[in-house]
Design a protein around this motif. Structure first.
Motif, PDB file in Angstrom:
ATOM      1  N   VAL A 286     -59.587  30.970 -26.676  1.00  0.00           N
ATOM      2  CA  VAL A 286     -58.591  30.243 -27.435  1.00  0.00           C
ATOM      3  C   VAL A 286     -58.873  28.740 -27.374  1.00  0.00           C
ATOM      4  O   VAL A 286     -59.358  28.216 -26.357  1.00  0.00           O
ATOM      5  N   GLY A 287     -58.619  28.082 -28.513  1.00  0.00           N
ATOM      6  CA  GLY A 287     -58.706  26.625 -28.582  1.00  0.00           C
ATOM      7  C   GLY A 287     -57.424  26.130 -29.227  1.00  0.00           C
ATOM      8  O   GLY A 287     -56.953  26.732 -30.192  1.00  0.00           O
ATOM      9  N   LYS A 295     -61.536  15.982 -31.148  1.00  0.00           N
ATOM     10  CA  LYS A 295     -61.355  17.185 -30.330  1.00  0.00           C
ATOM     11  C   LYS A 295     -62.604  18.058 -30.252  1.00  0.00           C
ATOM     12  O   LYS A 295     -62.628  19.057 -29.539  1.00  0.00           O
ATOM     13  N   GLY A 296     -63.618  17.730 -31.052  1.00  0.00           N
ATOM     14  CA  GLY A 296     -64.885  18.472 -30.956  1.00  0.00           C
ATOM     15  C   GLY A 296     -64.774  19.926 -31.421  1.00  0.00           C
ATOM     16  O   GLY A 296     -65.402  20.815 -30.837  1.00  0.00           O
ATOM     17  N   ILE A 297     -64.018  20.160 -32.479  1.00  0.00           N
ATOM     18  CA  ILE A 297     -63.836  21.549 -32.946  1.00  0.00           C
ATOM     19  C   ILE A 297     -65.126  22.065 -33.589  1.00  0.00           C
ATOM     20  O   ILE A 297     -65.506  23.230 -33.405  1.00  0.00           O
ATOM     21  N   ILE A 298     -65.837  21.186 -34.280  1.00  0.00           N
ATOM     22  CA  ILE A 298     -67.125  21.571 -34.890  1.00  0.00           C
ATOM     23  C   ILE A 298     -68.106  21.972 -33.780  1.00  0.00           C
ATOM     24  O   ILE A 298     -68.780  23.013 -33.863  1.00  0.00           O
ATOM     25  N   GLU A 299     -68.173  21.139 -32.740  1.00  0.00           N
ATOM     26  CA  GLU A 299     -69.091  21.415 -31.623  1.00  0.00           C
ATOM     27  C   GLU A 299     -68.711  22.734 -30.953  1.00  0.00           C
ATOM     28  O   GLU A 299     -69.570  23.498 -30.505  1.00  0.00           O
ATOM     29  N   GLN A 322     -58.723  29.755 -32.948  1.00  0.00           N
ATOM     30  CA  GLN A 322     -58.555  28.302 -32.935  1.00  0.00           C
ATOM     31  C   GLN A 322     -57.226  27.964 -33.594  1.00  0.00           C
ATOM     32  O   GLN A 322     -57.035  28.190 -34.787  1.00  0.00           O
ATOM     33  N   ILE A 323     -56.312  27.424 -32.783  1.00  0.00           N
ATOM     34  CA  ILE A 323     -55.008  27.005 -33.303  1.00  0.00           C
ATOM     35  C   ILE A 323     -55.055  25.498 -33.500  1.00  0.00           C
ATOM     36  O   ILE A 323     -55.250  24.742 -32.538  1.00  0.00           O
TER      37      ILE A 323
END
Ligand code: G6P
Length: 494
Positions: A286-287, A295-299, A322-323
Motif C-alpha cells: 500500500v502507498g 512523494k515519488g509515486i512514479i519512482e 496506491q491511494i
C-alpha cells in the motif's frame, strides 16, 4: 496529553495554518464534514482537542458560509466540540497569488529537492504579503491578552511572525516549518529570501523536523542578514530579538483513536482483498499520499515494475494499492504529474496483466479522498507500506502505518530522504531513485519471516509510542513556558 494541559493552564493559545482542520460542505439539506489529507492537520488536531483555543485558517474547502457565526467562528470537532475554528475567506485573487502561486509554485518546489523549478512572480508575492497581513490582523483581533501563545504553521506564513511581533511584542510566537529547509544556495534563489527569513525571525521559537534543516536555516540567515548566529546554543539574534532554532520531529496520536483500529486485522485482510477483487492469498502493498511530485509515486511504480521483471514469481500474486488524495490540482505541475502517474500505472498493468487475462493487476490506483478510518483499514490489510518520497520534512504516513499494526506484522519501506528515516532505521531504508534497490526491498519485504517483521515493528512502535504528537507539541510548549517564565522574572539591580 495531561502534560500538555498542564503547560497550557491559563494560557491563551492561537493556531494559524492555511489548511483548515475541518471542511464543511453543503450537500442538499445536510452539511457534510470532512477532514483534509494533511500531515499538519493530523498532527495539530489532537493538540487543539487537548488544549481548546482558537484555530485560524483559510476557509478554502468550505463552500458554505452558513455553518459559521457572525464572527466566522464554528465549534469543532462537530461531534464533540473542543475548540473554535475561525475562518478567513480569501478572494480568488488572493488564493491564486498566495496559495497556488507563492506558496505552492514558489516555496514548495524551492524547499523540496524534487527537480521541479520554482516560479516566483511579483503579483504572487504581493498577495502573499497581503494575506499574511490579513492573518496577522486576525490574530490581533482574536487575542484576548497582550501575550498569547501563537502557533504559526508552515511555509504559507513566513512573514506572519514579524507582523505579529510588531503588534503584540510580548506574544510567544512558536513557528513550525513543516517542510525541509534547503541550503543557502538554494534558498537565495527566491527573490524575497531576505524578507522571508526576517519574517520568520519574529518568532520566539522556530521549529524544524531535523537538525540538518535547523543548520540550513542558520546558514541562510548568516548569508543574508547582519545577525548573530550562535551555532552552540542554536540561537539567532537580529534586530535586538532572539529566536531559538530547535528540532521538534513531528509525530502522530498514540495510541491511535479507537475507530482506526476497530476492525480486526484478519477482517481488514479479507475485506480489502474482496473489495478489490483480489484472491485471499494475494500479497498486498500500500502507498498513501497526496498526489504530489515530491512523494515519488512514479519512482514507486517503477520499483514495482522492476520487482516483477526481476522476480516474475510475484506476477499475479502481488498487488499494490496506491491511494492518492488529489491535491493542488489547479496547478499545471500537478495535472501533468497526475497524467504521468495514471499513464505509468496503465502501462505496467497492461504489461503484466494484459486485458483479457484475469488475475490481480500489479497496481490499483485510487485517486480520491479516503477518510482516515478507510486508510487505516488498508494499512492493516497490507503486507507492506511503501513510502518513497523524493524529499519530505517528516512523512506521517510511515508513522501511521506502524501505529496501525498492533499485530506487529507488516514491513515499512521508507525513503532515506524523508525525515522519518532518521527516527526509524528499522524500516527498510531505500533510495527511491534506485529502482533495483527498491525492487530488492520489495522482495525482501514479501519474504521476510514473521519474527523479523515483529522485531522491526516493535522497535518502531516503541519509538512512536514514546515520541508521539503530544510530546512534539509538549516539548515546544514547555520550551515556550520556560521562556515566558524567564521573561517575567524581575530584573536584578546589578
Ligand atoms: C504538506 C504541508 C501542509 C499542507 C499539506 C497539504 O503537508 O506541509 O502545510 O497543508 O501538505 O497540502 P494542501 O496544499 O492541500 O494544504
Amino acid at each position: 496529553k495531561s502534560v500538555l494541559r498542564g503547560e497550557l493552564r491559563g494560557e491563551e493559545v492561537l493556531v494559524v495554518s492555511n489548511r483548515e482542520p475541518y471542511v464543511h460542505q453543503r450537500r442538499g439539506d445536510t452539511i457534510v464534514v470532512n477532514r483534509p489529507a494533511s500531515g499538519l492537520v493530523t498532527a495539530l488536531e489532537p493538540v487543539m482537542r487537548a488544549c481548546s483555543g482558537v484555530w485560524i485558517a483559510h476557509g478554502s474547502g468550505s463552500a458554505d458560509r452558513d455553518v459559521v457565526d457572525a464572527r466566522d467562528h464554528v465549534a469543532v470537532p462537530p461531534d464533540n466540540p473542543a475548540y473554535e475554528l475561525r475562518r478567513i475567506w480569501l478572494s480568488p485573487l488572493e488564493e491564486e497569488g498566495f496559495y497556488y502561486g507563492f506558496a505552492n509554485e514558489g516555496l514548495w518546489p524551492l524547499c523540496h529537492i524534487a527537480h521541479v523549478r520554482p516560479t516566483f512572480r511579483n503579483s504572487d508575492w504581493e498577495q502573499y504579503l497581503a494575506v499574511n497581513q490579513r492573518f496577522a490582523d486576525a490574530v490581533v483581533e482574536e487575542a484576548k491578552t497582550n501575550d498569547p501563545i501563537v502557533l504559526v504553521q508552515d511555509y504559507h506564513f513566513a512573514l506572519l511572525p514579524r507582523m505579529i511581533r510588531k503588534r503584540l511584542p510580548k506574544a510567544t510566537i512558536i513557528t513550525f516549518w513543516h517542510i525541509p529547509w534547503p541550503n543557502p544556495e538554494v534558498f537565495t534563489i527566491s527573490p524575497w529570501a531576505t524578507e522571508l527569513v526576517e519574517g520568520l525571525l519574529g518568532s520566539s521559537i522556530l521549529g524544524f523536523h531535523t537538525q540538518a534543516h535547523c543548520l540550513n536555516f542558520m546558514d541562510t540567515v548568516d548569508r543574508l542578514l547582519e545577525a548573530r548566529v550562535d551555532r552552540e546554543t542554536y540561537e539567532v539574534t537580529h534586530d535586538q530579538h532572539t529566536t531559538a532554532v530547535r528540532r521538534y520531529p513531528i509525530s502522530i496520536e498514540w495510541p491511535p483513536a479507537a475507530a482506526m483500529t476497530a476492525h480486526p486485522v484478519e477482517v481488514c485482510h479479507r475485506e480489502i482483498r474482496a473489495e478489490n477483487n483480489l484472491p485471499l492469498d494475494c500479497r498486498l502493498g500500500v502507498g498513501v499520499d497526496r498526489l504530489d511530485y515530491t512523494k515519488g509515486i512514479i519512482e514507486r511504480f517503477r520499483a514495482i515494475e522492476r520487482l516483477l521483471e526481476l522476480n516474475p514469481e510475484w506476477i499475479g500474486r502481488f498487488s499494490f494499492v496506491q491511494i492518492s488524495a488529489p491535491s493542488r490540482s489547479r496547478l499545471d505541475e500537478y495535472q501533468s504529474y497526475e497524467a504521468q502517474v495514471r499513464a505509468l500505472a496503465t502501462r505496467i498493468n497492461e504489461r503484466f496483466c494484459p486485458s483479457g487475462r484475469s488475475g490481480p493487476p500489479p497496481i490499483i490506483l485510487k485517486i480520491e479522498h479516503h477518510p482516515p478510518e478507510a486508510v487505516y483499514r488498508y494499512y492493516r490489510a497490507a503486507d507492506l507500506c511503501f513510502v518513497s518520497s523524493l524529499h519530505d520534512g517528516m512523512n506521517l504516513v510511515a508513522k501511521e502505518f506502524v501505529a496501525a499494526r498492533d499485530d506487529e506484522q507488516g514491513v515499512l519501506i521508507l525513503s532515506q530522504f524523508a525525515g522519518a528515516a532518521r527516527e526509524m532505521p528499522e524500516a527498510l531504508i531505500i533510495n527511491p531513485y534506485n529502482a533495483d534497490q527498491c525492487a530488492a526491498a520489495l522482495h525482501l519485504a514479501l519474504t521476510m519471516p514473521a519474527e523479523e517483521q515483529a522485531l522491526r515493528m516493535r522497535l518502531m512502535r516503541r519509538l512512536i509510542s514514546e515520541f508521539n504528537v503530544y510530546r512534539w507539541a509538549g516539548r515546544m510548549l514547555l520550551d515556550a513556558a520556560i521562556m515566558r517564565q524567564r521573561s517575567r522574572l524581575p530584573e536584578l539591580p546589578l
